[in-house]
Design a protein around this motif. Structure first.
Motif, mmCIF file in Angstrom:
data_model
loop_
_atom_site.group_PDB
_atom_site.id
_atom_site.type_symbol
_atom_site.label_atom_id
_atom_site.label_comp_id
_atom_site.label_asym_id
_atom_site.label_seq_id
_atom_site.Cartn_x
_atom_site.Cartn_y
_atom_site.Cartn_z
ATOM 1 N N HIS A 259 2.342 1.685 -3.402
ATOM 2 C CA HIS A 259 1.331 2.164 -4.343
ATOM 3 C C HIS A 259 1.026 3.647 -4.124
ATOM 4 O O HIS A 259 0.835 4.395 -5.091
ATOM 5 C CB HIS A 259 0.052 1.346 -4.211
ATOM 6 N N GLU A 260 0.986 4.084 -2.882
ATOM 7 C CA GLU A 260 0.714 5.493 -2.597
ATOM 8 C C GLU A 260 1.861 6.387 -3.037
ATOM 9 O O GLU A 260 1.653 7.485 -3.536
ATOM 10 C CB GLU A 260 0.460 5.700 -1.101
ATOM 11 N N TRP A 261 3.086 5.945 -2.812
ATOM 12 C CA TRP A 261 4.243 6.787 -3.117
ATOM 13 C C TRP A 261 4.614 6.780 -4.592
ATOM 14 O O TRP A 261 4.948 7.812 -5.154
ATOM 15 C CB TRP A 261 5.442 6.353 -2.288
ATOM 16 N N ASP B 193 -10.377 7.229 3.923
ATOM 17 C CA ASP B 193 -9.977 8.196 2.901
ATOM 18 C C ASP B 193 -9.190 9.345 3.526
ATOM 19 O O ASP B 193 -9.574 9.893 4.549
ATOM 20 C CB ASP B 193 -11.203 8.762 2.187
ATOM 21 N N GLY C 225 0.819 -1.212 0.000
ATOM 22 C CA GLY C 225 0.000 0.000 0.000
ATOM 23 C C GLY C 225 0.853 1.262 0.000
ATOM 24 O O GLY C 225 0.548 2.238 -0.691
ATOM 25 N N LEU C 226 1.937 1.244 0.785
ATOM 26 C CA LEU C 226 2.849 2.388 0.795
ATOM 27 C C LEU C 226 3.514 2.578 -0.561
ATOM 28 O O LEU C 226 3.619 3.707 -1.054
ATOM 29 C CB LEU C 226 3.919 2.207 1.871
ATOM 30 N N HIS D 163 0.542 -2.700 -6.540
ATOM 31 C CA HIS D 163 -0.630 -2.831 -5.681
ATOM 32 C C HIS D 163 -0.929 -4.319 -5.557
ATOM 33 O O HIS D 163 -1.845 -4.850 -6.169
ATOM 34 C CB HIS D 163 -1.819 -2.062 -6.262
ATOM 35 N N ARG E 184 -6.992 -1.589 0.491
ATOM 36 C CA ARG E 184 -7.493 -0.232 0.241
ATOM 37 C C ARG E 184 -8.895 -0.038 0.803
ATOM 38 O O ARG E 184 -9.319 1.085 1.033
ATOM 39 C CB ARG E 184 -7.448 0.099 -1.243
ATOM 40 N N TYR F 205 -1.267 2.655 6.350
ATOM 41 C CA TYR F 205 -0.337 1.627 5.884
ATOM 42 C C TYR F 205 0.870 1.514 6.804
ATOM 43 O O TYR F 205 1.365 0.412 7.050
ATOM 44 C CB TYR F 205 0.101 1.908 4.449
ATOM 45 N N ALA G 167 -4.405 7.298 4.108
ATOM 46 C CA ALA G 167 -3.881 6.051 3.563
ATOM 47 C C ALA G 167 -2.451 5.790 4.018
ATOM 48 O O ALA G 167 -2.132 4.693 4.478
ATOM 49 C CB ALA G 167 -3.957 6.073 2.045
ATOM 50 N N VAL G 168 -1.580 6.772 3.913
ATOM 51 C CA VAL G 168 -0.176 6.562 4.264
ATOM 52 C C VAL G 168 -0.037 6.229 5.747
ATOM 53 O O VAL G 168 0.678 5.294 6.123
ATOM 54 C CB VAL G 168 0.671 7.800 3.890
#
Length: 79
Positions: free
Chosen positions: A31-33, A49, A28-29, A38, A44, A56, A52-53
């Motif tokens: 994918h966010e960065w 909302d 997840g990290l 993913h 997710r 994770y 997220a960071v």
């Protein structure tokens, strides 16, 4: 070659939960960065909302704590 090492069911479940939390939080990290990898897409739906960071990171830390607890349970039961 047989293994004589027996793992308690609670330790086995904690190791599985550790894996899911650490890999899910780490993917997840990533994918966010960077927008890729993913791997475990169901995480997710777990995170709120806008957080997220943070979520994770908490998942990774919680996974490491669960893994350490599982090691402690497994070490104690071995005698």
């Amino acid at each position: 070659m047989t293994s004589t090492k027996s793992t308690s069911p609670l330790a086995a479940v904690s190791h599985l939960l550790c894996f899911v939390l650490v890999v899910g939080g780490g993917s997840g990290l990533l994918h966010e960065w960077w927008g890729w990898l993913h791997f475990m897409g169901f995480v997710r739906f777990v995170v709120p909302d806008g957080y997220a960071v943070y979520s994770y990171v908490v998942m990774v830390v919680l996974g490491l704590a669960v893994g350490a607890a599982g090691d402690a349970i497994g070490g104690r039961s071995r005698g």
